[in-house]
Scaffold this motif. Sequence first.
Motif, short mmCIF file in Angstrom:
data_model
loop_
_atom_site.label_atom_id
_atom_site.label_comp_id
_atom_site.label_asym_id
_atom_site.label_seq_id
_atom_site.Cartn_x
_atom_site.Cartn_y
_atom_site.Cartn_z
N LYS A 9 19.42 -24.06 -26.14
CA LYS A 9 18.68 -23.81 -27.38
C LYS A 9 19.22 -22.54 -28.03
O LYS A 9 19.09 -21.45 -27.47
N CYS A 10 19.82 -22.68 -29.18
CA CYS A 10 20.51 -21.56 -29.83
C CYS A 10 19.65 -20.95 -30.93
O CYS A 10 19.30 -21.63 -31.90
N GLY A 11 19.28 -19.70 -30.75
CA GLY A 11 18.44 -19.01 -31.73
C GLY A 11 17.06 -19.62 -31.78
O GLY A 11 16.48 -20.01 -30.76
N ASP A 12 16.52 -19.75 -33.00
CA ASP A 12 15.16 -20.30 -33.15
C ASP A 12 15.17 -21.77 -33.52
O ASP A 12 14.18 -22.29 -34.05
N SER A 13 16.25 -22.46 -33.26
CA SER A 13 16.31 -23.90 -33.56
C SER A 13 15.25 -24.65 -32.76
O SER A 13 15.15 -24.48 -31.54
N PRO A 14 14.44 -25.47 -33.42
CA PRO A 14 13.39 -26.20 -32.70
C PRO A 14 13.97 -27.29 -31.81
O PRO A 14 14.92 -27.97 -32.18
N VAL A 15 13.40 -27.45 -30.63
CA VAL A 15 13.83 -28.49 -29.70
C VAL A 15 12.97 -29.73 -29.92
O VAL A 15 11.75 -29.68 -29.75
N PRO A 16 13.55 -30.85 -30.32
CA PRO A 16 12.77 -32.07 -30.54
C PRO A 16 12.05 -32.53 -29.27
O PRO A 16 12.50 -32.28 -28.15
N LEU A 17 10.95 -33.22 -29.46
CA LEU A 17 10.10 -33.64 -28.35
C LEU A 17 10.83 -34.43 -27.27
O LEU A 17 10.56 -34.24 -26.07
N PRO A 18 11.77 -35.34 -27.62
CA PRO A 18 12.44 -36.10 -26.55
C PRO A 18 13.18 -35.22 -25.54
O PRO A 18 13.46 -35.68 -24.43
N LEU A 19 13.48 -33.97 -25.91
CA LEU A 19 14.20 -33.08 -25.01
C LEU A 19 13.28 -32.09 -24.30
O LEU A 19 13.75 -31.26 -23.52
N GLY A 20 11.99 -32.20 -24.55
CA GLY A 20 11.05 -31.20 -24.08
C GLY A 20 10.94 -31.06 -22.57
O GLY A 20 10.59 -29.99 -22.07
N GLU A 21 11.23 -32.12 -21.82
CA GLU A 21 11.08 -32.08 -20.36
C GLU A 21 12.35 -31.65 -19.64
O GLU A 21 12.36 -31.50 -18.41
N LEU A 22 13.43 -31.44 -20.37
CA LEU A 22 14.70 -31.09 -19.73
C LEU A 22 14.80 -29.60 -19.46
O LEU A 22 14.14 -28.78 -20.10
N THR A 23 15.64 -29.25 -18.50
CA THR A 23 15.95 -27.84 -18.26
C THR A 23 16.60 -27.25 -19.50
O THR A 23 17.54 -27.83 -20.06
N SER A 24 16.08 -26.11 -19.95
CA SER A 24 16.54 -25.53 -21.21
C SER A 24 16.85 -24.05 -21.04
O SER A 24 16.15 -23.33 -20.30
N PHE A 25 17.89 -23.61 -21.71
CA PHE A 25 18.28 -22.19 -21.70
C PHE A 25 18.34 -21.72 -23.15
O PHE A 25 18.99 -22.36 -23.99
N THR A 26 17.67 -20.60 -23.44
CA THR A 26 17.66 -20.04 -24.79
C THR A 26 18.72 -18.95 -24.90
O THR A 26 18.75 -18.03 -24.08
N VAL A 27 19.56 -19.07 -25.91
CA VAL A 27 20.66 -18.13 -26.12
C VAL A 27 20.65 -17.71 -27.59
O VAL A 27 19.92 -18.27 -28.40
N PRO A 28 21.46 -16.72 -27.98
CA PRO A 28 21.52 -16.33 -29.38
C PRO A 28 21.98 -17.48 -30.29
O PRO A 28 22.57 -18.46 -29.83
N GLU A 29 21.72 -17.34 -31.58
CA GLU A 29 22.10 -18.37 -32.55
C GLU A 29 23.59 -18.69 -32.48
O GLU A 29 23.99 -19.85 -32.56
N LEU A 30 24.41 -17.67 -32.30
CA LEU A 30 25.84 -17.86 -32.09
C LEU A 30 26.16 -17.34 -30.69
O LEU A 30 26.45 -16.17 -30.50
N PRO A 31 26.11 -18.21 -29.69
CA PRO A 31 26.29 -17.75 -28.30
C PRO A 31 27.71 -17.26 -28.03
O PRO A 31 28.68 -17.77 -28.58
#
Length: 224
Positions: A9-31
Amino acid sequence: MALTPVVLKCGDSPVPLPLGELTSFTVPELPEKQDFDEALSQLQVVTEPRLIVVGNDGAFAAALTRLMRLERLNVELAYVTENRSDATDAYKLATGARAARTALKGTVHTVPLIRDDAGIALVGAATVTGPADAAELIGEAYVDDNKLFSGTVPGIRIVPSPKLPGIKASVDRKSRWGGRRWLEGRAIQLGSPAARLVRDGVANPRDLKRSTFYRHDKTWLLVR
């Protein structure tokens, strides 16, 4: 282990519901390179690694660049963005919730990898114009052995293609009428006294005198 996608997940981009149960890592908008470490470490233990990038074209390009530099192009790469972009147009990708469903269940396609001489991958479009204090681009450019332009033009546009030869380029027109004339090839080379380069929405920190985009010797795995 079977396919277990990981979400970046890059920056504040919303994660759609179908991906909600997956392992997620939040990073800067431009990693940057270190921002991929945790996600790629997680993917080392699965037999069909898939990285889902939720963000913009710049983030998607950064992910492909990192995989290329680490020689981990066996990782399947999916892209989820809210709105149409240069990358979704180039590869005919969906957006929003539909893109999320494709990221989970889509088919993997082997496509040419386009990069430049700085070792940065291109996923959507690069634009080359004159420097900030100039109205036009001066120089010359070739696509393989074919001259794209010589002299002065408003700018040029470079786009990757999912099919061979892998890259195409066109000259910007002073008028919006008449469309674009594209040249396709394996590489484009530009020479200029000073040129401003923007790759996938990210401006190069300094003007360039030379720049080359070309098809890498390895392909990458795109989910679509």
